[in-house]
Design a protein around this motif. Structure first.
Motif, PDB file in Angstrom:
ATOM      1  N   ILE A   1      37.256  96.246  34.421  1.00 34.81           N
ATOM      2  CA  ILE A   1      36.263  95.196  34.214  1.00 34.81           C
ATOM      3  C   ILE A   1      35.194  95.691  33.243  1.00 34.81           C
ATOM      4  O   ILE A   1      34.278  96.432  33.632  1.00 34.81           O
ATOM      5  N   PRO A   2      35.272  95.295  31.975  1.00 35.74           N
ATOM      6  CA  PRO A   2      34.230  95.688  31.009  1.00 35.74           C
ATOM      7  C   PRO A   2      32.981  94.847  31.210  1.00 35.74           C
ATOM      8  O   PRO A   2      33.018  93.807  31.878  1.00 35.74           O
ATOM      9  N   ILE A   3      31.888  95.263  30.618  1.00 28.18           N
ATOM     10  CA  ILE A   3      30.627  94.534  30.751  1.00 28.18           C
ATOM     11  C   ILE A   3      30.754  93.119  30.177  1.00 28.18           C
ATOM     12  O   ILE A   3      30.078  92.187  30.637  1.00 28.18           O
ATOM     13  N   GLU A   4      31.641  92.928  29.199  1.00 29.19           N
ATOM     14  CA  GLU A   4      31.839  91.598  28.619  1.00 29.19           C
ATOM     15  C   GLU A   4      32.306  90.585  29.673  1.00 29.19           C
ATOM     16  O   GLU A   4      31.937  89.406  29.613  1.00 29.19           O
ATOM     17  N   THR A   5      33.103  91.036  30.624  1.00 29.60           N
ATOM     18  CA  THR A   5      33.570  90.149  31.693  1.00 29.60           C
ATOM     19  C   THR A   5      32.419  89.755  32.612  1.00 29.60           C
ATOM     20  O   THR A   5      32.329  88.608  33.066  1.00 29.60           O
ATOM     21  N   ILE A   6      31.537  90.700  32.893  1.00 29.73           N
ATOM     22  CA  ILE A   6      30.368  90.409  33.727  1.00 29.73           C
ATOM     23  C   ILE A   6      29.460  89.405  33.029  1.00 29.73           C
ATOM     24  O   ILE A   6      28.960  88.459  33.645  1.00 29.73           O
ATOM     25  N   ILE A   7      29.266  89.594  31.737  1.00 26.51           N
ATOM     26  CA  ILE A   7      28.437  88.661  30.964  1.00 26.51           C
ATOM     27  C   ILE A   7      29.098  87.281  30.902  1.00 26.51           C
ATOM     28  O   ILE A   7      28.407  86.253  31.006  1.00 26.51           O
ATOM     29  N   GLU A   8      30.401  87.247  30.738  1.00 27.89           N
ATOM     30  CA  GLU A   8      31.115  85.964  30.710  1.00 27.89           C
ATOM     31  C   GLU A   8      30.960  85.233  32.041  1.00 27.89           C
ATOM     32  O   GLU A   8      30.807  83.998  32.072  1.00 27.89           O
ATOM     33  N   THR A   9      30.995  85.975  33.138  1.00 27.28           N
ATOM     34  CA  THR A   9      30.780  85.387  34.461  1.00 27.28           C
ATOM     35  C   THR A   9      29.386  84.780  34.557  1.00 27.28           C
ATOM     36  O   THR A   9      29.207  83.654  35.035  1.00 27.28           O
ATOM     37  N   ALA A  10      28.390  85.528  34.097  1.00 25.53           N
ATOM     38  CA  ALA A  10      27.005  85.041  34.113  1.00 25.53           C
ATOM     39  C   ALA A  10      26.862  83.780  33.248  1.00 25.53           C
ATOM     40  O   ALA A  10      26.198  82.811  33.648  1.00 25.53           O
ATOM     41  N   ASN A  11      27.485  83.793  32.067  1.00 22.04           N
ATOM     42  CA  ASN A  11      27.435  82.627  31.176  1.00 22.04           C
ATOM     43  C   ASN A  11      28.011  81.382  31.835  1.00 22.04           C
ATOM     44  O   ASN A  11      27.472  80.278  31.708  1.00 22.04           O
ATOM     45  N   PHE A  12      29.134  81.570  32.529  1.00 27.09           N
ATOM     46  CA  PHE A  12      29.777  80.441  33.202  1.00 27.09           C
ATOM     47  C   PHE A  12      28.863  79.847  34.274  1.00 27.09           C
ATOM     48  O   PHE A  12      28.696  78.614  34.361  1.00 27.09           O
ATOM     49  N   LEU A  13      28.273  80.696  35.094  1.00 29.25           N
ATOM     50  CA  LEU A  13      27.412  80.203  36.166  1.00 29.25           C
ATOM     51  C   LEU A  13      26.142  79.551  35.612  1.00 29.25           C
ATOM     52  O   LEU A  13      25.672  78.537  36.146  1.00 29.25           O
ATOM     53  N   GLU A  14      25.589  80.134  34.545  1.00 25.22           N
ATOM     54  CA  GLU A  14      24.410  79.531  33.919  1.00 25.22           C
ATOM     55  C   GLU A  14      24.745  78.152  33.346  1.00 25.22           C
ATOM     56  O   GLU A  14      23.983  77.193  33.513  1.00 25.22           O
ATOM     57  N   LYS A  15      25.885  78.061  32.687  1.00 29.68           N
ATOM     58  CA  LYS A  15      26.299  76.779  32.097  1.00 29.68           C
ATOM     59  C   LYS A  15      26.553  75.737  33.181  1.00 29.68           C
ATOM     60  O   LYS A  15      26.198  74.560  33.027  1.00 29.68           O
ATOM     61  N   GLN A  16      27.135  76.176  34.287  1.00 30.13           N
ATOM     62  CA  GLN A  16      27.407  75.251  35.385  1.00 30.13           C
ATOM     63  C   GLN A  16      26.100  74.701  35.972  1.00 30.13           C
ATOM     64  O   GLN A  16      25.992  73.502  36.241  1.00 30.13           O
ATOM     65  N   CYS A  17      25.113  75.572  36.136  1.00 31.79           N
ATOM     66  CA  CYS A  17      23.813  75.122  36.641  1.00 31.79           C
ATOM     67  C   CYS A  17      23.159  74.137  35.669  1.00 31.79           C
ATOM     68  O   CYS A  17      22.547  73.144  36.091  1.00 31.79           O
ATOM     69  N   GLU A  18      23.287  74.403  34.379  1.00 34.80           N
ATOM     70  CA  GLU A  18      22.739  73.490  33.371  1.00 34.80           C
ATOM     71  C   GLU A  18      23.403  72.118  33.449  1.00 34.80           C
ATOM     72  O   GLU A  18      22.741  71.078  33.330  1.00 34.80           O
ATOM     73  N   GLU A  19      24.724  72.103  33.661  1.00 34.86           N
ATOM     74  CA  GLU A  19      25.457  70.844  33.744  1.00 34.86           C
ATOM     75  C   GLU A  19      25.035  70.037  34.976  1.00 34.86           C
ATOM     76  O   GLU A  19      24.869  68.806  34.905  1.00 34.86           O
ATOM     77  N   TYR A  20      24.852  70.738  36.105  1.00 38.05           N
ATOM     78  CA  TYR A  20      24.405  70.038  37.316  1.00 38.05           C
ATOM     79  C   TYR A  20      22.980  69.521  37.146  1.00 38.05           C
ATOM     80  O   TYR A  20      22.652  68.424  37.609  1.00 38.05           O
ATOM     81  N   GLN A  21      22.127  70.290  36.478  1.00 37.69           N
ATOM     82  CA  GLN A  21      20.751  69.847  36.247  1.00 37.69           C
ATOM     83  C   GLN A  21      20.727  68.573  35.404  1.00 37.69           C
ATOM     84  O   GLN A  21      19.930  67.662  35.658  1.00 37.69           O
ATOM     85  N   LYS A  22      21.609  68.479  34.431  1.00 41.58           N
ATOM     86  CA  LYS A  22      21.708  67.264  33.609  1.00 41.58           C
ATOM     87  C   LYS A  22      22.144  66.066  34.462  1.00 41.58           C
ATOM     88  O   LYS A  22      21.645  64.953  34.282  1.00 41.58           O
ATOM     89  N   LEU A  23      23.088  66.322  35.399  1.00 38.88           N
ATOM     90  CA  LEU A  23      23.522  65.251  36.301  1.00 38.88           C
ATOM     91  C   LEU A  23      22.372  64.802  37.203  1.00 38.88           C
ATOM     92  O   LEU A  23      22.193  63.605  37.450  1.00 38.88           O
ATOM     93  N   PHE A  24      21.598  65.769  37.692  1.00 36.13           N
ATOM     94  CA  PHE A  24      20.448  65.431  38.540  1.00 36.13           C
ATOM     95  C   PHE A  24      19.440  64.588  37.768  1.00 36.13           C
ATOM     96  O   PHE A  24      18.917  63.586  38.284  1.00 36.13           O
ATOM     97  N   GLU A  25      19.141  65.000  36.549  1.00 35.61           N
ATOM     98  CA  GLU A  25      18.153  64.289  35.732  1.00 35.61           C
ATOM     99  C   GLU A  25      18.646  62.890  35.367  1.00 35.61           C
ATOM    100  O   GLU A  25      17.865  61.921  35.348  1.00 35.61           O
ATOM    101  N   LYS A  26      19.938  62.775  35.061  1.00 36.07           N
ATOM    102  CA  LYS A  26      20.520  61.478  34.718  1.00 36.07           C
ATOM    103  C   LYS A  26      20.448  60.524  35.907  1.00 36.07           C
ATOM    104  O   LYS A  26      20.115  59.333  35.764  1.00 36.07           O
ATOM    105  N   ASP A  27      20.749  61.042  37.102  1.00 35.13           N
ATOM    106  CA  ASP A  27      20.694  60.234  38.315  1.00 35.13           C
ATOM    107  C   ASP A  27      19.257  59.797  38.624  1.00 35.13           C
ATOM    108  O   ASP A  27      19.002  58.659  39.034  1.00 35.13           O
ATOM    109  N   GLU A  28      18.329  60.727  38.409  1.00 29.47           N
ATOM    110  CA  GLU A  28      16.925  60.425  38.667  1.00 29.47           C
ATOM    111  C   GLU A  28      16.425  59.355  37.699  1.00 29.47           C
ATOM    112  O   GLU A  28      15.686  58.435  38.094  1.00 29.47           O
TER     113      GLU A  28
END
Length: 307
Positions: free
Chosen positions: A11-38
Motif C-alpha cells: 500500500i503506497p501513500i498514493e493509495t491512502i491519498i486516493e482513499t482520502a480523495n474519494f471520501l472527501e468527494k463523497q462528502c461534497e456530493e452529499y452536501q450538494k444534495l443537502f443544499e439542493k433539498d434545502e
C-alpha cells in the motif's frame, strides 16, 4: 457492519491519498444534495416540505498516530496532506467519515433516518476497511466495493521481488564480481612475465580461465554485493522461523511465508522507504541479469575459441 481486513498488499501513500480523495468527494456530493433539498423546500410550510436528503455538513476526519506517541485528530484534507510529508515518523493513519441525513418521502409525518459510516485504518502491516450504517445498504455495498478495489489494486506483498530474492541478490553480486574479475585478469596479463611460471601457465589454460573467473566473481561479488542487497531487502523480506529438517536432522531457519502474506506492507513508518527500495532492486536486476547473461555467452564462446 461490512468490515474486512485486507492482506498481502503493498500500500503506497498514493493509495491512502486516493482513499482520502474519494471520501472527501463523497462528502461534497452529499452536501450538494443537502443544499439542493434545502433550497427546494425553502419557503414551504412545514407540512408541505418533502426531503430526500435532509442533512448538513458531512466531513472527513483524519487521525494520525506518530511513532513518538503523538496522536492528532483533525478535519481538513489540506491539513492531512501537510501532515504526511515525513512518512517514516507515522505509525498509523485512520480516515473516517460519518454521513447522517433523514428523509420523509415515504411518510411525510415521519422521518426515516439514514447513516453511512466509513472507516479505513492504515497500520504499518495491516489495512482494515469498515463500511456500515442504517437504512443505506445499497450505498454501503457500493462504497465498500469501491474502496476495496482501490486498496486491492496494488501489487501483492509476496511478489517476484521477494519470491526470487536469491536470483536478484546473486545477479548483482556476480555482476560486481565479473567486472572485478576482468580487472584482475588484465592486471595479471599485463604482468605475466613477472609472475611465477606456474601461475603464468594457468593463464593459458582455458578451463582455468573460464571456471576461475566464475569462482572469483562469486567470491568477491558476494563479499562486496551482499551487504548492499541486505540493506535494500532489510524491511522487505519475511521474518524467519525454525523448522525441523528430517534430511539434515536439525532445526533450520526458513522464511515464514504464512505470516508474511497475512499482513500488508503499508509504506509508512518502518516500511516508508520500501517502495523506493523495491524499485531499486528491480532496476538493478534488470541491468545485472543482462550482464550475467552476456558473460555466460562470452564463457561459452571462449570455451570454443581458446586453445
Amino acid at each position: 457492519m461490512n468490515e474486512e481486513k485486507i492482506v498481502n498488499k503493498i500500500i503506497p501513500i498514493e493509495t491512502i491519498i486516493e482513499t482520502a480523495n474519494f471520501l472527501e468527494k463523497q462528502c461534497e456530493e452529499y452536501q450538494k444534495l443537502f443544499e439542493k433539498d434545502e433550497q427546494k423546500n425553502k419557503g414551504l410550510k412545514y407540512n408541505e416540505k418533502v426531503y430526500d436528503y435532509k442533512g448538513q455538513n458531512p466531513k472527513v476526519q483524519y487521525r494520525i498516530i506518530f511513532k513518538d506517541g503523538k496522536d492528532i485528530k483533525q478535519e481538513g484534507y489540506n491539513w492531512f496532506i501537510s501532515m504526511i510529508n515525513n512518512l517514516d515518523s507515522i505509525k498509523e493513519i485512520d480516515i473516517y467519515s460519518d454521513i447522517y441525513y433523514s428523509s420523509n418521502t415515504k411518510v411525510r409525518e415521519h422521518y426515516e433516518y439514514m447513516r453511512l459510516n466509513i472507516d479505513v485504518l492504515f497500520k504499518e502491516d495491516m489495512v482494515k476497511l469498515q463500511v456500515y450504517g442504517s437504512n443505506t445498504e445499497e450505498q454501503i455495498n457500493k462504497v465498500h466495493s469501491y474502496l476495496k478495489g482501490i486498496i486491492e489494486n496494488n501489487d501483492d506483498r509476496y511478489n517476484k521481488t521477494v519470491k526470487h530474492k536469491q536470483l536478484r541478490v546473486q545477479s548483482l553480486c556476480l555482476t560486481i564480481g565479473i567486472i572485478l574479475s576482468y580487472i584482475i585478469y588484465f592486471i595479471l596479463m599485463a604482468n605475466k612475465n613477472a609472475l611465477p611460471e606456474e601461475l603464468g601457465s594457468l593463464l593459458n589454460n582455458k578451463i582455468i580461465i573460464i571456471i576461475g573467473q566464475w569462482l572469483i566473481s562469486a567470491l568477491i561479488g558476494n563479499i562486496l554485493g551482499l551487504p548492499i542487497m541486505i540493506l535494500l531487502y532489510k524491511n522487505i523480506i519475511p521474518r524467519t522461523k525454525t523448522r525441523y529438517s528430517k534430511s539434515a536432522h536439525k532445526l533450520v531457519y526458513i522464511d515464514d511465508i504464512e505470516d508474511y502474506i497475512s499482513h500488508d506492507e503499508v509504506q509508512i513508518g518502518t516500511f516508508s522507504n520500501n517502495g523506493k527500495y523495491r524499485a531499486t532492486i528491480e532496476k538493478i536486476y534488470k541491468i545485472t541479469s543482462k550482464v550475467v547473461l552476456v558473460q555466460v555467452i562470452i564463457s561459452i564462446i571462449l570455451f570454443f575459441i581458446l586453445k
